[in-house]
Design a protein around this motif. Structure first.
Motif, PDB file in Angstrom:
ATOM      1  N   LYS A 231       0.652  -1.288   0.167  1.00 37.06           N
ATOM      2  CA  LYS A 231       0.013  -0.002  -0.008  1.00 37.06           C
ATOM      3  C   LYS A 231       0.682   1.155   0.097  1.00 37.06           C
ATOM      4  N   GLY A 232       1.827   1.338  -0.858  1.00 38.68           N
ATOM      5  CA  GLY A 232       2.682   2.611  -0.830  1.00 38.68           C
ATOM      6  C   GLY A 232       3.743   2.632   0.079  1.00 38.68           C
ATOM      7  N   HIS A 233       3.923   1.595   1.007  1.00 40.10           N
ATOM      8  CA  HIS A 233       4.747   1.602   2.185  1.00 40.10           C
ATOM      9  C   HIS A 233       5.877   0.540   1.964  1.00 40.10           C
ATOM     10  N   HIS A 234       6.943   0.791   2.419  1.00 36.54           N
ATOM     11  CA  HIS A 234       7.845  -0.485   2.456  1.00 36.54           C
ATOM     12  C   HIS A 234       7.796  -1.343   3.585  1.00 36.54           C
ATOM     13  N   ALA A 235       7.648  -2.830   3.256  1.00 42.19           N
ATOM     14  CA  ALA A 235       7.459  -3.699   4.198  1.00 42.19           C
ATOM     15  C   ALA A 235       8.492  -4.731   3.908  1.00 42.19           C
ATOM     16  N   ILE A 236       8.850  -5.420   5.160  1.00 40.11           N
ATOM     17  CA  ILE A 236       9.889  -6.043   5.391  1.00 40.11           C
ATOM     18  C   ILE A 236       9.431  -7.577   6.043  1.00 40.11           C
ATOM     19  N   GLY A 237       9.620  -8.646   5.479  1.00 41.39           N
ATOM     20  CA  GLY A 237       9.119  -9.853   5.945  1.00 41.39           C
ATOM     21  C   GLY A 237       9.743 -10.358   7.210  1.00 41.39           C
ATOM     22  N   LEU A 238       9.020 -10.662   8.132  1.00 45.51           N
ATOM     23  CA  LEU A 238       9.713 -11.318   9.500  1.00 45.51           C
ATOM     24  C   LEU A 238       9.815 -12.824   9.441  1.00 45.51           C
ATOM     25  N   THR A 239      10.902 -13.420   9.619  1.00 48.66           N
ATOM     26  CA  THR A 239      10.779 -14.935   9.321  1.00 48.66           C
ATOM     27  C   THR A 239      11.620 -15.347  10.799  1.00 48.66           C
ATOM     28  N   MET A 248       6.853  -6.276   9.029  1.00 48.13           N
ATOM     29  CA  MET A 248       7.085  -5.024   9.611  1.00 48.13           C
ATOM     30  C   MET A 248       6.973  -4.005   8.383  1.00 48.13           C
ATOM     31  N   ILE A 249       5.970  -2.966   8.685  1.00 51.26           N
ATOM     32  CA  ILE A 249       5.723  -1.769   7.530  1.00 51.26           C
ATOM     33  C   ILE A 249       6.232  -0.526   7.948  1.00 51.26           C
ATOM     34  N   LEU A 250       7.093   0.004   7.357  1.00 49.36           N
ATOM     35  CA  LEU A 250       8.052   1.091   7.441  1.00 49.36           C
ATOM     36  C   LEU A 250       7.211   2.410   6.901  1.00 49.36           C
ATOM     37  N   GLY A 251       6.925   3.532   8.031  1.00 51.77           N
ATOM     38  CA  GLY A 251       6.034   4.593   7.630  1.00 51.77           C
ATOM     39  C   GLY A 251       7.365   5.451   6.843  1.00 51.77           C
ATOM     40  N   PRO A 252       6.640   6.960   6.486  1.00 49.36           N
ATOM     41  CA  PRO A 252       7.630   7.659   5.749  1.00 49.36           C
ATOM     42  C   PRO A 252       8.614   8.281   6.530  1.00 49.36           C
ATOM     43  N   ARG A 253       9.878   8.515   5.949  1.00 55.51           N
ATOM     44  CA  ARG A 253      10.881   9.240   6.822  1.00 55.51           C
ATOM     45  C   ARG A 253      10.416  10.510   6.934  1.00 55.51           C
ATOM     46  N   LEU A 254      11.155  10.828   8.691  1.00 55.39           N
ATOM     47  CA  LEU A 254      10.691  12.190   8.956  1.00 55.39           C
ATOM     48  C   LEU A 254      11.137  13.310   8.222  1.00 55.39           C
ATOM     49  N   ARG A 255      10.367  14.442   8.063  1.00 63.39           N
ATOM     50  CA  ARG A 255      10.817  15.245   6.898  1.00 63.39           C
ATOM     51  C   ARG A 255      11.674  16.281   7.416  1.00 63.39           C
ATOM     52  N   ASP A 256      12.118  16.148   8.961  1.00 68.67           N
ATOM     53  CA  ASP A 256      13.265  17.146   9.220  1.00 68.67           C
ATOM     54  C   ASP A 256      14.661  16.433   9.124  1.00 68.67           C
ATOM     55  N   ARG A 270      20.901  -4.864   1.487  1.00 63.41           N
ATOM     56  CA  ARG A 270      20.026  -5.826   1.615  1.00 63.41           C
ATOM     57  C   ARG A 270      20.163  -6.929   2.597  1.00 63.41           C
ATOM     58  N   THR A 271      21.393  -7.271   2.959  1.00 63.71           N
ATOM     59  CA  THR A 271      21.748  -8.167   4.068  1.00 63.71           C
ATOM     60  C   THR A 271      21.302  -7.780   5.553  1.00 63.71           C
ATOM     61  N   SER A 272      21.325  -6.529   5.650  1.00 64.97           N
ATOM     62  CA  SER A 272      21.054  -5.957   7.255  1.00 64.97           C
ATOM     63  C   SER A 272      19.325  -5.707   7.083  1.00 64.97           C
ATOM     64  N   ILE A 273      18.791  -5.501   5.943  1.00 65.42           N
ATOM     65  CA  ILE A 273      17.375  -5.339   6.012  1.00 65.42           C
ATOM     66  C   ILE A 273      16.895  -6.712   6.336  1.00 65.42           C
ATOM     67  N   TYR A 274      17.435  -7.855   5.404  1.00 68.74           N
ATOM     68  CA  TYR A 274      16.807  -9.392   5.961  1.00 68.74           C
ATOM     69  C   TYR A 274      17.053  -9.564   7.406  1.00 68.74           C
ATOM     70  N   GLN A 275      18.278  -9.210   7.944  1.00 70.06           N
ATOM     71  CA  GLN A 275      18.664  -9.664   9.124  1.00 70.06           C
ATOM     72  C   GLN A 275      17.716  -8.967  10.464  1.00 70.06           C
ATOM     73  N   THR A 276      17.460  -7.861  10.087  1.00 72.16           N
ATOM     74  CA  THR A 276      16.284  -7.202  10.680  1.00 72.16           C
ATOM     75  C   THR A 276      15.100  -7.758  10.924  1.00 72.16           C
ATOM     76  N   GLY A 277      14.715  -8.119   9.767  1.00 68.85           N
ATOM     77  CA  GLY A 277      13.492  -9.117   9.718  1.00 68.85           C
ATOM     78  C   GLY A 277      13.602 -10.452  10.362  1.00 68.85           C
ATOM     79  N   SER A 278      14.716 -10.819  10.238  1.00 69.27           N
ATOM     80  CA  SER A 278      14.915 -12.242  10.816  1.00 69.27           C
ATOM     81  C   SER A 278      14.993 -12.104  12.293  1.00 69.27           C
ATOM     82  N   MET A 279      15.753 -11.261  12.844  1.00 69.42           N
ATOM     83  CA  MET A 279      16.037 -10.792  14.123  1.00 69.42           C
ATOM     84  C   MET A 279      14.388 -10.731  14.919  1.00 69.42           C
ATOM     85  N   ILE A 280      13.829  -9.727  14.328  1.00 67.56           N
ATOM     86  CA  ILE A 280      12.405  -9.518  14.857  1.00 67.56           C
ATOM     87  C   ILE A 280      11.521 -10.665  14.838  1.00 67.56           C
TER      88      ILE A 280
END
Length: 384
Positions: A231-239, A248-256, A270-280
């Motif tokens: 839905k227009g946001h970036h989502a990370i699979g949790l495994t 895990m759905i990420l909201g927009p970057r803070l404007r400031d 890529r590796t760190s994104i995958y690791q974040t989803g894997s750890m959570i």
């Protein structure tokens, strides 16, 4: 009786009130921390819950919190009284896990919105108060409905061609956050998810993070790098160790954020994104397994009544409370007459059915917050 204000120059008439009933200082401490910089709230605390209900007659309140540990079996009556006096004011019950059983009747009758298990995470309180991060009026999208996002164009794009690098300090912060979350495994998946949303939104420098414990349909097919669009946001699979644990759905970057944020670095890695989803995902898996083991340890598998272990734990809590408040506790002990005869005559399957039917009958005759336990072969106990 005490009233806590965030700013002495603010007038009560211009502020929104929060009423604490039966609080021992714990919820007041959380609220004072959460409401720093928010001068449009004031907190009023009444040590005795039932006496404090009269405060709802005296002035309007935006939200009410009731300590179910103090009201125990009277929680339903207290919630009903609050609903009658101020039906438009949302009521939230809170307390240690054992006190949730006292809250069930009030929740079923819709006299209370929810029960908050202690320790209550700050992020959950912020959600109840509607406090969002600065410069970000965007709410996380619901899995079932579209939510317009005025800052969607500012969400950083994912570029799989960028080099696979991550700054050491960022990795250290991420590992530190995971270590903090690991301490919450005994408190369950929902508590881990709420704290993870708060920690990761600060770490990634985004308006919000939403952890969904179910698999969601997404706009694009999931890629090997562990992210996709939802839905227009970036989502990370949790495994987890046994497979998908949600997203895990990420909201927009803070404007400031003028410089490259942690989120931007992570999205180029890529590796760190995958690791974040894997750890959570692994933490959610461990919490789920812990919940299952806790259930097995406290509930009788045959009858679904509580077992002797849980009864003894609950009794210690209730007796300690009754000694402090000089109240009475009633324990009923009984067994099924001639149960051995039925077992020997009709077989163990028929005996098991008798135990199950007896448990259903006992629960039907008891109140929601009474504890029904099977403590032996045909022996039962009810703690009133």
């Amino acid at each position: 009786m005490s009233t806590l204000k965030n700013n002495s120059s603010s007038t009560a008439s211009a502020q929104r009130g929060i009423l604490l009933l039966g609080d021992d200082g714990r919820m007041a401490g959380i609220l004072k921390s959460v409401l720093k910089g928010h001068d449009d709230y004031y907190i009023h605390s009444e040590p005795h819950a039932l006496h404090g209900i009269i405060q709802l007659y005296r002035k309007p309140y935006h939200l009410t919190f009731l300590n179910a540990e103090q009201t125990d079996q009277k929680t339903h009556q207290a919630a009903a009284a609050i609903k009658q006096v101020a039906p438009e004011v949302p009521l939230f019950l809170y307390g240690q896990a054992y006190a949730e059983i006292f809250s069930q009747p009030a929740l079923q009758c819709k006299d209370a919105q929810d029960f908050l298990t202690w320790p209550v995470p700050h992020s959950q309180v912020k959600q109840l108060l509607g406090i969002l991060p600065e410069n970000s009026p965007v709410q996380p999208p619901s899995p079932t409905e579209e939510t317009p996002d005025p800052y969607r164009s500012q969400t950083l794009s994912l570029d799989s061609q960028d080099p696979d690098t991550l700054h050491h300090s960022v990795r250290s912060q991420l590992l530190h956050s995971i270590h903090q979350l690991a301490q919450l495994i005994p408190h369950g998946r929902s508590i881990i998810a709420l704290h993870a949303e708060e920690l990761l939104s600060e770490l990634f420098q985004v308006a919000w993070v939403k952890i969904c414990p179910v698999c969601l349909s997404h706009d694009n097919n999931a890629q090997d790098n562990g992210y996709y669009q939802y839905k227009g946001h970036h989502a990370i699979g949790l495994t987890g160790p046994d497979g998908p644990m949600g997203h895990m759905i990420l909201g927009p970057r803070l404007r400031d954020q003028s410089d490259a944020s942690t989120l931007e670095i992570l999205k180029k890695n890529r590796t760190s994104i995958y690791q974040t989803g894997s750890m959570i995902g692994t933490l959610l898996y461990l919490a789920q397994r812990d919940e299952h083991l806790r259930h097995l340890a406290t509930v009788d598998e045959l009858t679904s009544a509580y077992n002797r272990r849980y009864l003894e734990y609950f009794m210690r809590q209730v007796i300690k409370k009754s000694e402090h408040e000089h109240t009475e506790v009633t324990l009923l002990l009984f067994d099924i007459d001639n149960f051995k005869h039925y077992n020997d005559t009709y077989g163990h399957a028929a005996g098991d059915d008798i135990l199950r039917q007896a448990t259903i009958l006992i629960k039907r005759c008891c109140r929601e917050h009474d504890v029904v336990a099977r403590i032996g072969g045909d022996e039962f106990a009810v703690l009133f």
